[in-house]
Design an enzyme around this catalytic site. Structure first.
Site, PDB file in Angstrom:
ATOM      1  CD  GLU A 124      -6.785   1.526   1.290  1.00  0.00           C
ATOM      2  OE1 GLU A 124      -5.997   2.505   1.359  1.00  0.00           O
ATOM      3  OE2 GLU A 124      -7.169   0.881   2.276  1.00  0.00           O
ATOM      4  CD  GLU A 169      -3.146  -0.738   2.144  1.00  0.00           C
ATOM      5  OE1 GLU A 169      -2.832  -0.325   3.271  1.00  0.00           O
ATOM      6  OE2 GLU A 169      -4.308  -0.944   1.781  1.00  0.00           O
ATOM      7  CB  CYS A 196     -11.890  23.231 -14.659  1.00  0.00           C
ATOM      8  SG  CYS A 196     -12.876  21.729 -14.665  1.00  0.00           S
TER       9      CYS A 196
HETATM   10 ZN   LIG Z   1     -12.996  20.507 -12.817  1.00  0.00          ZN
END
Ligand SMILES: [Zn+2]
Length: 568
Positions: free
Chosen positions: A206, A201, A279
């Protein structure tokens, strides 16, 4: 975004000019809470109280009203209870700055001051951001401070962590090597049972080993946090069916149809995660889900489920942030959009706002006016605006007399008259009201006086509503950050139609029934100045100050007694 409705209710029948939230029954005292057999109930009580307090912090302050479940409870002897204390302490930087506790009969009251943070942004209090990150091998929820840093960072750094890694040098082992090895593993076509893993890990990997019985349930439980953490950090791989302890391939038993169902559930779960974009592309969470067959010798003995999660452009939440406020008279959970916007909003700079709002110098009297000479009926209390109170006094003689008596015990202060404070605060006007007056003075909390033309019992609610709104605006618009309560007093005057002379009678005094902690009622000259400053900003912002009164009110709220102007 669906908002979670809550069972906490707003108490409408109250003598307090406050937002009062009813938490329901709660067991209080450390010993009693420890003795509670039902740990679920204990947890639920704690959660209810936490939600209630967060709501008050975010709604301009108020009171949470707890019905004490256990008999013979004594606040002095029994205390509150550690689990509740910890929850309260986790919400705010300094407990006594925000909370006051008081037992009143069978009720326990927590007075909550409005949230105020010196950190730019953080305009709200949050129980949990539900934004996760990976710290090497552990998945952690970001606290509000870290979440704010993270969100700001997402705006600033436009170039995202590159997915295409240079192949690591054979001799240097960095963390990215585990990523490359995990990637090789992800691209395999089949696995051998008990095959040793070449990686462990890391930030990128994970590993989970779930038994088949509760596989779907367990995956649904861990997926939101893990996907959020990978997407918010640097992306990575979630492998289900590997043993972390033994570092080997185990696999889980499943039918082909189970795998299809599992894949659909994973898709459903990931598509439900709330995201926030800064964004313009607004891409979805990008991931790949794969199942690898595990063979023992020649026979198929199970599967490994593999998820590859790409780094996300903006922010991925495991669920909506645990933050509530009162909206349309209901306790409502904030949506991700509302929460991020409130967190990111730097808010007004109140001291600058105040400077900008000051009337031009030319509008002020050239020579500082000595108001105590002839304009002011009382030496200790300044009445403003002059035109208004003089007109009111000439029309209602009883009023002048009453005010003189009322102000007799006031040490120093300003009494601001208005035709209707409720109208000034954008509330409904009431025709029975002659006028309102707000007293801001030292050594006592602000008092909102309402003077009625006729006896009208219903106006208790009107006056409480006005006081409550005023308090909220002082905090939210005026930027007042201290503890504050606004007391209410209602008078009505028996005036005959032929004479203006009449005697005024007290109809209601909130000071008699609404008992506050000491910290709310002690108004120092500093807090008095802060209150006046906040009030000026409120009136200017709401646009209710007529030009006529502008400079007069300014001078009296802020200049004459405390020399704010003369210091310049
Ligand atoms: Zn974004």
């Amino acid at each position: 975004m669906a908002s979670e409705k809550m069972t906490i209710c707003i108490v409408s029948d109250t003598n307090y000019p406050e937002l009062v939230l009813d938490v329901g029954k709660v067991t209080l005292g450390e010993k009693n809470r420890k003795k509670m057999r039902d740990s679920q109930l204990r947890k639920k009580q704690n959660e209810s109280l936490s939600k209630c307090v967060i709501t008050l912090l975010n709604s301009g302050g108020g009171m949470s009203k707890i019905e004490i479940e256990n008999e013979d409870y004594s606040y002095e002897k029994d205390g509150i209870g550690l689990d509740l204390e910890h929850s309260l302490a986790d919400m705010v930087p300094i407990v006594h700055k925000y909370f006051d506790f008081m037992k009143q009969g069978k009720y326990f009251l927590i007075f909550v001051k409005s949230w105020s943070s010196k950190i730019p942004g953080m305009k709200i209090a949050t129980l949990s951001s539900n934004l996760y990150k990976r710290d090497i091998t552990s998945v952690k929820v970001m606290n509000a401070m870290v979440a704010l840093e993270f969100l700001k960072d997402r705006i600033e750094t436009r170039e995202r962590f590159s997915l295409t890694l240079k192949s690591p040098s054979k001799r240097c082992r960095e963390e990215s090597s585990t990523k490359a090895l995990a990637s090789d593993f992800f691209n395999r076509t089949q696995l051998r049972y008990r095959e040793k893993l070449t990686f462990t890990e890391s930030t990128y990997v994970e590993i989970k080993d779930f038994s088949t019985q509760k596989l779907l349930q367990r995956i649904k439980e861990i997926l939101p946090q893990n996907v959020s953490a990978f997407a918010n950090t640097r992306g990575g791989y979630l492998f289900i069916g590997l043993s972390e302890e033994k570092q080997e391939v185990i696999g889980f038993k499943a039918e082909k149809s189970d795998l299809d169902k599992l894949e659909r559930e994973i898709e459903k779960c990931i598509s439900k995660l709330p995201v926030y974009h800064f964004c313009t592309e607004k891409k979805k969470i990008n991931y790949l889900c794969k199942f690898l067959e595990v063979y023992d010798e020649e026979s198929l003995c199970g599967y490994v489920c593999m998820l590859k999660i790409e780094p996300f452009c903006c922010a991925v939440f495991a669920k909506n942030p645990d933050s509530w406020h009162v909206e349309d008279n209901e306790v409502t959970q904030l949506s991700v959009e509302e929460w991020v916007q409130l967190m990111m909003d730097p808010g007004p700079d109140f001291s600058r706002l105040f400077e900008e709002m000051k009337p031009q110098r030319s509008m002020l009297s050239p020579i500082p006016y000595d108001w105590s000479v002839d304009k002011v009926p009382s030496e200790k209390v300044t009445y403003i605006p002059e035109i208004l109170y003089k007109r009111l006094f000439s029309q209602h003689e009883g009023l002048a007399q009453l005010i003189r008596e009322e102000m007799g015990s006031v040490h120093q202060g300003t009494l601001i008259f208005s035709k209707s404070w409720s109208l000034d605060l954008d509330l409904q006007e009431n025709q029975s009201v002659i006028c309102d007056a707000l007293l801001i003075s030292q050594d006592r909390p602000p008092v909102l006086y309402t003077f009625l033309r006729e006896l009208n019992e219903e106006l208790k609610g009107y006056s409480i509503q006005t006081a409550l709104t005023l308090k909220k605006k002082l905090v939210k618009i005026g930027g007042y950050t201290g503890k504050v309560c606004v007391m209410t007093k209602i008078y009505w005057s028996e005036e005959s139609s032929t004479s203006t002379e009449g005697s005024a009678r007290l109809l209601y005094d909130s000071g008699l029934s609404a008992i506050y902690p000491k910290s709310y009622t002690l108004i120092t000259s500093q807090t008095m100045n802060d209150l006046k400053k906040a009030l000026f900003i409120v009136l200017k912002t709401l646009g209710t100050l007529s030009n006529e009164f502008d400079s007069e009110i300014f001078q009296h709220l802020l200049s004459n007694q405390h020399g704010l102007l003369s210091e310049e």
